[in-house]
Design a protein around this motif. Sequence first.
Motif, short mmCIF file in Angstrom:
data_model
loop_
_atom_site.label_atom_id
_atom_site.label_comp_id
_atom_site.label_asym_id
_atom_site.label_seq_id
_atom_site.Cartn_x
_atom_site.Cartn_y
_atom_site.Cartn_z
N CYS A 20 41.93 42.50 47.08
CA CYS A 20 40.51 42.70 46.81
C CYS A 20 40.08 44.09 47.24
O CYS A 20 40.67 44.67 48.15
N CYS A 24 34.87 40.64 52.37
CA CYS A 24 33.73 39.85 52.82
C CYS A 24 34.13 39.07 54.08
O CYS A 24 35.21 38.47 54.13
N CYS A 27 35.44 35.50 53.93
CA CYS A 27 36.47 35.22 52.93
C CYS A 27 37.84 35.76 53.32
O CYS A 27 38.85 35.07 53.18
N MET A 28 37.89 37.01 53.78
CA MET A 28 39.17 37.63 54.10
C MET A 28 39.28 37.86 55.60
O MET A 28 38.30 38.25 56.23
N GLY A 67 40.96 36.50 45.34
CA GLY A 67 40.92 37.94 45.32
C GLY A 67 39.93 38.46 44.26
O GLY A 67 39.10 37.72 43.78
N ASN A 96 33.29 40.43 42.06
CA ASN A 96 32.27 41.08 42.90
C ASN A 96 31.53 42.17 42.13
O ASN A 96 30.61 42.78 42.67
FE1 SF4 Z 1 34.56 39.17 48.87
FE2 SF4 Z 1 35.47 38.08 46.60
FE3 SF4 Z 1 36.88 39.88 47.91
FE4 SF4 Z 1 36.56 37.46 48.97
S1 SF4 Z 1 37.67 37.94 47.14
S2 SF4 Z 1 36.49 39.45 50.02
S3 SF4 Z 1 34.47 37.02 48.27
S4 SF4 Z 1 34.86 40.20 46.97
#
Ligand code: SF4
Length: 267
Positions: A20, A24, A27-28, A67, A96
Amino acid sequence: MLDQFNREIYYLRIAVTDKCNLRCTYCMPKEGITLKSHDEILRFEEILEIVKTAVKLGFYKFRLTGGEPLVRRGIVDLVKMLSSAQGVKTLAMTTNGILLPQYAKDLKSAGLARLNISLDSLKEDRYETITCGGILNEALAGIKAAKDAGFEKIKLNVVLVDRFNDDEKENFKKFANENNLGVRFIKKMNLKSGDFYKVEGGEGGHCAICNRIRLTADGKLRPCLFSDFEVNVRAEKSLEEAIGKVINHKPEKGYKSNNREMYQIGG
Ligand code: SF4
Ligand code: SAM
């Protein structure tokens, strides 16, 4: 295809990468991710075969996620391959939006039907904090590019975090209204503790009407976000069996999951 609880399963969410361009916080992992080797990640031809098999079993709705799906090289070609497969009624993507100025027109021409764009704050500093360095104007430019490319019914996915951005709900509704966008509010979930909620403005998180299964970028089918059960599509005798097994293991309700992070399952 019906699962054990009489739910019709017709929707496959496909994570095409676990990389990615944002990070976020919900999320990560902060410490970064271990990248999968090229060979571990499903090739486009493999994804197409899985989609064709799913269609045979009654699936018709597909979504590309990750991702960040737009960082997968050749993503427009994949969209073209999947959208032209017989029986694929809806091909959507959750992104995103950062790379939409570059890709929106080509995605539309390639047959992508719908876009969900994730945006958690309309305030520059908060957006930067929640994405670990993202630039709000880039996400807004992505939304504009999607509209200019002719996408209709674009939906915003807003993850609400208590006492961080939950004061922006009304502002998001106004923004969505002014820009002819849909908006869905998703309360921050936690795979490990099993905290999940119904999506406001969408169907996610409502176990009784769940219609989906998920495919990870490295070829594992999963019956539920909140379950550790996985089937390795490359290890099964046939794709029919792999999909059938996963549908038969769909739990009545989500519980929790410890073996994957959100960015690997696709949200
Ligand atoms: Fe953010 Fe989507 Fe990346 Fe997760 S996958 S870090 S939600 S942009
Ligand atoms: N990178 C793309 C994006 O952000 O839209 C697609 C992948 S992302 C994992 C898919 C969706 O999952 C996004 O809307 C994201 O906000 C949501 N998501 C990720 N982690 C979440 C969490 N802990 N709770 C609720 N939603 C989450």
